[in-house]
Structures are given as structure tokens and as C-alpha cells.
Design an enzyme around this catalytic site. Sequence first.
Site, PDB file in Angstrom:
ATOM      1  N   HIS A 252      35.470  91.972  52.518  1.00 37.41           N
ATOM      2  CA  HIS A 252      35.140  90.850  51.634  1.00 37.41           C
ATOM      3  C   HIS A 252      34.932  91.276  50.200  1.00 37.41           C
ATOM      4  O   HIS A 252      35.212  90.521  49.278  1.00 37.41           O
ATOM      5  CB  HIS A 252      33.935  90.087  52.180  1.00 37.41           C
ATOM      6  CG  HIS A 252      34.313  89.271  53.363  1.00 37.41           C
ATOM      7  ND1 HIS A 252      33.951  89.590  54.632  1.00 37.41           N
ATOM      8  CD2 HIS A 252      35.103  88.180  53.453  1.00 37.41           C
ATOM      9  CE1 HIS A 252      34.482  88.724  55.472  1.00 37.41           C
ATOM     10  NE2 HIS A 252      35.188  87.856  54.781  1.00 37.41           N
TER      11      HIS A 252
ATOM     12  N   GLU B 211      40.644  82.818  64.299  1.00 41.84           N
ATOM     13  CA  GLU B 211      40.389  84.190  63.856  1.00 41.84           C
ATOM     14  C   GLU B 211      39.682  85.020  64.923  1.00 41.84           C
ATOM     15  O   GLU B 211      39.426  86.191  64.741  1.00 41.84           O
ATOM     16  CB  GLU B 211      39.586  84.198  62.555  1.00 41.84           C
ATOM     17  CG  GLU B 211      38.285  83.426  62.597  1.00 41.84           C
ATOM     18  CD  GLU B 211      37.541  83.428  61.268  1.00 41.84           C
ATOM     19  OE1 GLU B 211      37.837  84.246  60.390  1.00 41.84           O
ATOM     20  OE2 GLU B 211      36.640  82.581  61.123  1.00 41.84           O
TER      21      GLU B 211
ATOM     22  N   ASP C 228      40.008  88.662  60.389  1.00 40.62           N
ATOM     23  CA  ASP C 228      39.145  88.820  61.559  1.00 40.62           C
ATOM     24  C   ASP C 228      39.956  88.906  62.846  1.00 40.62           C
ATOM     25  O   ASP C 228      39.589  89.631  63.764  1.00 40.62           O
ATOM     26  CB  ASP C 228      38.136  87.668  61.635  1.00 40.62           C
ATOM     27  CG  ASP C 228      36.960  87.918  60.709  1.00 40.62           C
ATOM     28  OD1 ASP C 228      36.539  89.077  60.597  1.00 40.62           O
ATOM     29  OD2 ASP C 228      36.485  86.962  60.078  1.00 40.62           O
TER      30      ASP C 228
ATOM     31  N   CYS D  11      45.505  81.876  56.301  1.00 40.06           N
ATOM     32  CA  CYS D  11      44.707  82.147  55.101  1.00 40.06           C
ATOM     33  C   CYS D  11      44.138  83.564  55.088  1.00 40.06           C
ATOM     34  O   CYS D  11      43.396  83.915  54.186  1.00 40.06           O
ATOM     35  CB  CYS D  11      43.579  81.125  54.955  1.00 40.06           C
ATOM     36  SG  CYS D  11      42.403  81.165  56.307  1.00 40.06           S
TER      37      CYS D  11
HETATM   38  C1  PEP Z   1      39.984  85.846  57.928  1.00 34.59           C
HETATM   39  O1  PEP Z   1      39.164  86.303  58.733  1.00 34.59           O
HETATM   40  O2  PEP Z   1      41.196  86.124  57.942  1.00 34.59           O
HETATM   41  C2  PEP Z   1      39.533  84.916  56.882  1.00 34.59           C
HETATM   42  C3  PEP Z   1      40.396  84.292  56.115  1.00 34.59           C
HETATM   43  O3  PEP Z   1      38.194  84.757  56.710  1.00 34.59           O
HETATM   44  P1  PEP Z   1      37.262  85.845  55.986  1.00 34.59           P
HETATM   45  O4  PEP Z   1      38.173  86.846  55.316  1.00 34.59           O
HETATM   46  O5  PEP Z   1      36.414  85.119  55.031  1.00 34.59           O
HETATM   47  O6  PEP Z   1      36.505  86.431  57.116  1.00 34.59           O
HETATM   48 MG    MG Z   2      37.166  85.473  58.883  1.00 28.95          MG
END
Ligand code: PEP
Ligand code: MG
Length: 561
Positions: free
Chosen positions: A174, A416, A440, A487
Site C-alpha cells: 500500500h 480478492e 490480495d 482494480c
Molecule cells: C487489491 O487487493 O488488489 C486491491 C485493489 O485492494 P488493496 O490494494 O487496497 O488491498
Molecule cells: Mg485488497
Amino acid sequence: MRAFVVKHVKPAFSLEKTVGDDEVVIEKDRFRQALRRVDESIALLMEKTDGRAEERGILEAQRYMLNDPDFISQVEDLIVSHHYNAPYALEEATGRVVQHLNQLGDYPKENIADIQDIAGRVMSAMTETRLTNLRKLDERSIIVADTILPSELMGLDPSLIGAICLDGGGSTSHVAILARAMNIPCVFALKDASSRVVTGSVVALDAFNGILYIDPDVRTVAAIRREKRLLDEEERLLKEDAVLPAITKDGVRIRLECNIEGPDHIDLCLKNGAEGVGLFRTEFLLMGGDKTYSEDEQAAIYSDMARRFNRRGSVTIRTYDVGGDKIIKDLAHDEDNPVLGWRAVRFCMDEKDIFRTQLRAILRASTAGRIRIMFPMISGADELDDVLSFFEEVKQECRAEGTAFDEEMEVGTMIEVPSAAIASDILSTRVNFFSVGTNDLTQYTIAVDRGNEKISYLYKEYHPAILRLLKLTSENAHRNGIGLSMCGEMAGNLSLIPLVIGLGYRQLSMSPACLLGARKLIRSMNYSDCKVLAKKALDMTSCRAMESLLEKFNAEIRDNQ
Ligand code: PEP
Ligand code: MG
């Protein structure tokens, strides 16, 4: 540029009994934070006692001791007058109280043990606190750090950060996602860089190749500057194409949306031609400060975003995905496995007031533009059904009080968690769209921490198992006629986009920095070739085989560009 080195310490209090003038406030804050964390964990335990009076009584007494104003001021006085650090002051104050009670002679021994127990818990909450010198950053520098939490990054003024170099980490962590959104170059896995560089020394970063030069010579600096000018020029040219649609040479339209972490990132998304927001990580609103957002404040943020994107497309608001590495001050809690723990909808369904406030704000904002809602970390139908029924309850409240919202608002779930992908046939009958979070999904499917550089060689979004899950999810979405987007970072990875499109994903949401390159790539390739690539990829039995297939395909695209 000068380096600013950041080291996190888990302080051992015996080594640093006293602190300087300027740290007294920090120590008091640290003590108060620890009290709050322990208080919250006791409150949580109380909720789980299911009315068992005896247990509840013990916890109530502990809470009472924890919040005893006399004791709190004793500890704080020791910090202020003796400049003791917080753990030492706590130990000293506890010792004095225990000694006093022992001298009374008839004070129950178990109550004394309770006091020691509670003080011990505050102590461990305190010594687990990560301390950094980040607050001292006051001139534009390259940060060289052992680690950085997204919340720490959020608290900094971006104009002071020239770049970030981390000893560990990975590109789907993140902090990396956030740095990209803030347009800050970020390089990972530099091993012991934070031990080799000292604050104030001159460093130069070749972010493209991931090399940090300490005391670089003039030629190296000139070469890096030249490279940077070329990249800037390339970006300038790409920006001219930002208004063109992402359409393949054989006429297939791909929707390119952006992932954002806060209102500050909207400008870059609009400039780079985003056709909507595919993922608003709302939990970032809660990070990096003491602020919590009321219903009105959230509704204003969401409405503004919907209005700004209205002519282009919708804004997909993901409800709070707190937990894991997204630590929220005051809501933090100790867990052995936070990534598999009390997070996202699991947290929200326990903290219904926080969740209700957010859901109401999203509903209210839905009258301002095209808003979609989506839920993170859904693991299966039961969890999704519970969340959907709570959402319905909140809608019902709004209807009853005459609060307007878009009754047609689309509701989606993230895919995810592997169980959600495997059960995507079941989930697809309950929502209007899926959005696949490959970050994830990869982490959980391969059991590889997405932020740990030691095992990053295993983190491969094109692993045959992941491709099977992506295909299954895509087929189930198409079969049931629901929307499908991706995403996770895979959606913005230029070397994987053809594969993703070939697997049936025509709506991609990515970091705004990736939009320009993705558009150019899509306009230079054929959809039919992507289909062939995906078919071949699904026959590959190893990541190595997949890599050579992808390399060959991408080389051909490059040659034709
Ligand atoms: C993911 O897990 O791919 C996602 C888009 O959510 P985050 O990166 O915020 O965990
Ligand atoms: Mg995620």
C-alpha cells in the site's frame, strides 16, 4: 538531493530512561495512545462476554483501573518533571502504587495482580509502538527508510519528499500504491540502504533502474538527469493522447479508470484521462491523522468526486478496507495475523456505527452523480448477504426519514479472496458487478505477503493458479451478465494488460500514473491477439513458461509500436 534516513525503533525502555525537552509531548502522547488501545481491546472483549456477569465485572474493573485519573496523572507527572520516557514512567508509577497497596496490609493480593496485569498490557502496547523521526523532515529530501507505513506517509507534506527508498517492500504494497498516487518515485528492496546512508549525505536515485547512489560523481548525476528529462518528455507526449479513447486496433473499447486514495489525487486522474474512478480506497481518509469524518463530511467528499467525474463516468466507492497494513490510529488492535484478521467488512460489521455513517454518506452522495458502492474482502455468500442486508437496513432508514438516494445505485463486491473467486458463480447472482483485486488475490492464493521482499520472487500475478481464478471469475461475471473490472495493480501493469484483456476484462482501474502508458499500449494492439495470448497462457504450466510467452508477445508489440 540530501538523504533523510528513517529508522523505526521498538524502544527498550531500560536503554533510554530519560528523554529531551522536545520529546516530553511525544512520550505523553505515546502513553495516552497505549491507554486508548488497551481500553479499546477491553471494550471489545466486553462485547464478546455475551452477558456473562463475572467476566464482565472483571473487565469493567480493569477498565476502571486503566482510566483512573490519579494514576494517569502520576505517570504524566513523571514524564513532565523527570523527563522519564513513557514506559519507564509507567513502570515507576506502577511500582509506587503496588508498594503503597502492599503496605496497607489488607489490600487483596488479586487486585494488586490486576493492577500489574493492566500496567503490563499498557506497557506492551507502548513498546510495540513504532517510533520514527519522520516528524523532523523539514526540507525536500530523498527518504531512505527501513519501512514506512501508509499512514506515516499520509501524514507528510508531499512537497518535502523527492523520492522514497525502502530496504524492503514490494510494488503492490500500500505504501507503493500511495507513493504512485502522490507521484513520488519509490524504489524497494534496497536491503540495508537505510543502514548505509546517513541523514544529510548527498544521494541520487535512478528510480527507473532501482539504484540509489551514495555520494554520486558528477557524471552519474548528469546521466540520471538526462534519463529523467527523456522520461518527462515521453510523458508530455503521452499526455497529448490522454483524450483519445483506449480502443484496440481491431476496434474493441477498453474502459480505463483510476484508483484513488483521496480527493487530492483527482486532478492527476482527470489530467491523465481517467474515465471514472474504479476504486476509491476510502480507508485512506482515516489514515495519517487524528481526523474522523462525519456523515456530512464524507457525503461532501463523495459528492464532489461524483460531480467532478460525472461527464466521464462513475465513481466506485469501496467501503473502509481497514486493517492489514492499513493501520488506523485509535482503531488499531493487536492481532497475530492482521492480514487474515479483523479487517475490511469484518471490522465494519462489528463497528456498525462507523459503517452506517459511511453507508449513509455514500447513499446521500449518490444523488450528486454516478456512484457505485463496493465491498472489500468478501469471502463468500454468507458474509456478502450479511453486508447486503445491513446495507438494505440503512437504505430503509433513509427512505423512512425521507433522505434521497439513487435507488438504482449499483452494488458490487471485490474479488480478492480466493474463496470469493472460486465461488464467483454464487456471488455473481447477488451483485451488479465484480471488481477483481489482484493484489490480495495473489497474496492469499500463493500465500505470499505482498510487502515482503524476501519472498517477492514468489509474488507473480501470472501464476497459473491466479490465471485460472481470473478466468473463472470473468466467465461467471459474463455468464450472469454482471459488470466486471479489475482494480489490482495487475490492471495497470503494461506487460500484463494484454493478458488481462484476453481473459475478458475490458474495464481496468489503475494508479493514475499508469493511465497514459496503458492507453498507448491498448491503441497499438489487437484484441484478437490478446485472446490468443490468454488461451496460450492458460496452457502454461509454470511461471517460467509464462514469462517467456509474455516476453515474446510484448517484444512483438514493442516492435510494431
Ligand atoms: C487489491 O487487493 O488488489 C486491491 C485493489 O485492494 P488493496 O490494494 O487496497 O488491498
Ligand atoms: Mg485488497
